[in-house]
Design an enzyme around this catalytic site. Structure first.
Site, PDB file in Angstrom:
ATOM      1  CG  ASN A 153      52.027  37.610  49.900  1.00 23.93           C
ATOM      2  OD1 ASN A 153      51.863  37.407  51.100  1.00 23.93           O
ATOM      3  ND2 ASN A 153      52.512  38.757  49.444  1.00 23.93           N
ATOM      4  N   GLY A 229      48.717  42.216  55.389  1.00 25.37           N
ATOM      5  CA  GLY A 229      47.535  42.008  54.565  1.00 25.37           C
ATOM      6  C   GLY A 229      47.037  43.306  53.958  1.00 25.37           C
ATOM      7  CB  SER A 230      43.805  44.109  52.423  1.00 25.76           C
ATOM      8  OG  SER A 230      42.856  43.975  53.469  1.00 25.76           O
ATOM      9  CD  GLU A 249      54.019  44.475  54.302  1.00 26.66           C
ATOM     10  OE1 GLU A 249      53.514  45.309  53.511  1.00 26.66           O
ATOM     11  OE2 GLU A 249      54.156  43.283  54.042  1.00 26.66           O
ATOM     12  CG  LEU A 250      48.537  47.904  56.362  1.00 27.25           C
ATOM     13  CD1 LEU A 250      47.721  49.121  56.766  1.00 27.25           C
ATOM     14  CD2 LEU A 250      47.864  46.619  56.792  1.00 27.25           C
ATOM     15  CB  CYS A 283      53.792  43.781  49.953  1.00 29.88           C
ATOM     16  SG  CYS A 283      52.585  42.802  50.869  1.00 29.88           S
ATOM     17  CD  GLU A 377      48.859  45.731  47.424  1.00 29.65           C
ATOM     18  OE1 GLU A 377      50.019  45.390  47.705  1.00 29.65           O
ATOM     19  OE2 GLU A 377      47.922  45.701  48.252  1.00 29.65           O
TER      20      GLU A 377
END
Length: 475
Positions: A153, A229-230, A249-250, A283, A377
């Site tokens: 992204n 990511g996820s 960083e999720l 995010c 999300e």
């Protein structure tokens, strides 16, 4: 003629044994032909990064800073080319793509500054009875090889958030970008090559995480994994990484409370910007809005009016605000979530329709907390609006989430602002602004299932160092 690109290992641009066609998420046209890296390629990259570590550690702070500053300058010189890469590989609208390049330049400039600021401290050894005649100090040393795994992204700026701190601290990096957005990573590698980064300090391998990512995550010579990511992939990395450091960083389903404001139209515009920028594939995109009952009608009317002015279409056009999601299956999933919420009693105020991989900007009201759009999300241009009567109830609603990245609160009460800071369970509380706000030097990261560790150049640089203590006996 189709553009053919190569991976970057040990200072060489190499073809792969196999390749794939990178297609535009918007048009479906082939953008480039990319190599698939093998496990052997990744192992060679790790070994090369390990061998280059002595050269990186030997660079002075000024030399590391100068390299990062040169990279920032190269982004400035090639500004429009980089923005157009984003429109092709992830369908980011051109004006948003330019915004990302501006942030990328800032990120490398912050990293250049941070390279000069890595210091330790003196320790008052004689504060302890046994410390008389001793002098102690700390210093920060690079960890070694960093494994960086980046998402689609923000492929220029989130790569910068991995490479900038790593090189500022004197580390080497093996970078695996998302398979949909390798062009930005390869262009970044070109810039570092031109800027004089030592050979072997940066490697770019390309492929699916399941095929080559595990090599990075489990290899003993990789000292830290930095991943954006996820949640599912983050949990898998955490389980496999063992004792090595990890910055994860999720996901998020960021919320904003609108309790009181002097300018509801301005708040509505910010909520629309925060919800629909890059089709919600952010995010900290605004996904949940909790508005005081008496402000609901005014807020929704203003948001609906703002949405009317958004243009959907070709990301390369100057006027486009919203384009395709990264894959059509994501648009299908989001469409299904909207229908699920409707079946549970929610009301779609606008949007909700899909054409291929493009989903209309969607505002949906009165969504039950059990609906997917509320508790998961979305990563799509969808925002829900629910009302509340009591401020404590609004805070409970925000906290009723598996995630905790950032939250926004609009209030004219300083007491309520501090209450939000104290009680909302997130990594960052943004007062009188949407949670989608971020500048690149601030600490950024979450709690709960939103991840561990912090990005933001100063904080990430510290994460990528080891603290060493030195003690001198002076008597």
């Amino acid at each position: 003629m189709t553009l053919t690109k190569k991976m970057f290992i040990n200072g060489e641009w190499r073809e792969g044994k196999t390749s794939y066609e990178l297609k535009s998420p918007y048009s479906g046209e082939v953008v480039a032909k990319l190599p698939f890296s093998t496990k052997e390629d990744v192992l060679e990259a790790i070994e090369g990064a390990k061998s280059a570590q002595k050269k990186m550690k030997a660079l002075t702070s000024l030399e590391r800073s100068t390299i990062l500053e040169k990279v920032a300058n190269l982004f400035e010189e090639n500004f429009e080319e980089c923005a157009l890469i984003l429109t092709k590989e992830n369908a980011k609208p051109l004006k948003a793509a330019r915004g990302e390049i501006l942030r990328t330049i800032e990120t490398y400039k912050f990293a250049a500054e941070e390279a000069k600021k890595l210091t330790g401290e003196t320790i008052p050894m004689d504060a302890a009875k046994g410390g008389k005649g001793k002098f102690g100090f700390t210093k920060r040393e690079p960890l070694g090889v960093i494994g960086a795994i980046t998402p689609f992204n923000f492929p220029f700026n989130l790569v910068a958030h991995k490479l900038g701190p790593a090189f500022a601290a004197g580390n080497t990096v093996v970078l695996k970008p998302a398979s949909q957005t390798p062009l930005s990573a390869l262009k970044t590698a070109e810039f570092f090559e031109q800027a004089g980064l030592p050979i072997g300090a940066l490697h770019v391998v390309i492929g699916k995480g399941g095929d080559i990512g595990d090599v990075l995550v489990t290899h003993p010579d990789v000292k830290l994994i930095t991943f954006t990511g996820s949640l599912e992939v983050g949990l898998d990395i955490k389980a496999k990484a063992g004792l090595k450091k990890s910055t994860l960083e999720l996901g998020s389903n960021s919320a904003v409370i609108i309790d009181n404001t002097d300018d509801i139209e301005s708040v509505a515009r910010r909520c629309v910007d925060g919800a629909f920028a890059f089709a919600g594939q952010v995010c900290i995109s605004v996904q949940r809005i909790f508005v005081k009952n008496e402000l609901f009608k005014e807020l929704t009317e203003a948001m609906l009016e703002t949405v009317k002015g958004l243009k959907t279409g070709d990301p390369a056009e100057e006027s486009t605000d919203i384009s395709a999601l990264i894959q059509e299956k994501e648009a299908v999933r989001a469409e299904e979530w909207i229908k699920e919420a409707q079946n549970k009693g929610a009301e779609v105020l606008c949007g909700g329709k899909r054409t291929g991989s493009i989903l209309e900007p969607t505002i949906i009201a009165n969504v039950p907390s059990s609906a997917s759009i509320s508790c998961n999300e979305a990563f799509a241009p969808i925002v829900m609006i629910n009302t509340y009567d009591d401020y404590d109830e609004a805070i409970r609603n925000v906290n009723d989430s598996q995630y905790g990245l950032q939250a926004g609160v609009y209030t004219t009460s300083i007491e309520k602002a501090f209450q939000a800071v104290d009680q909302i369970e997130v990594g960052g509380v943004i007062i009188n602004e949407v949670p989608a706000f971020r500048v690149d030097q601030m600490p950024y990261g979450g709690v709960k299932n939103s991840g561990t560790g912090r990005e933001g150049i100063k904080y990430a640089t510290e994460e990528m160092t080891e603290l060493k203590l030195a003690v001198f006996n002076l008597v």
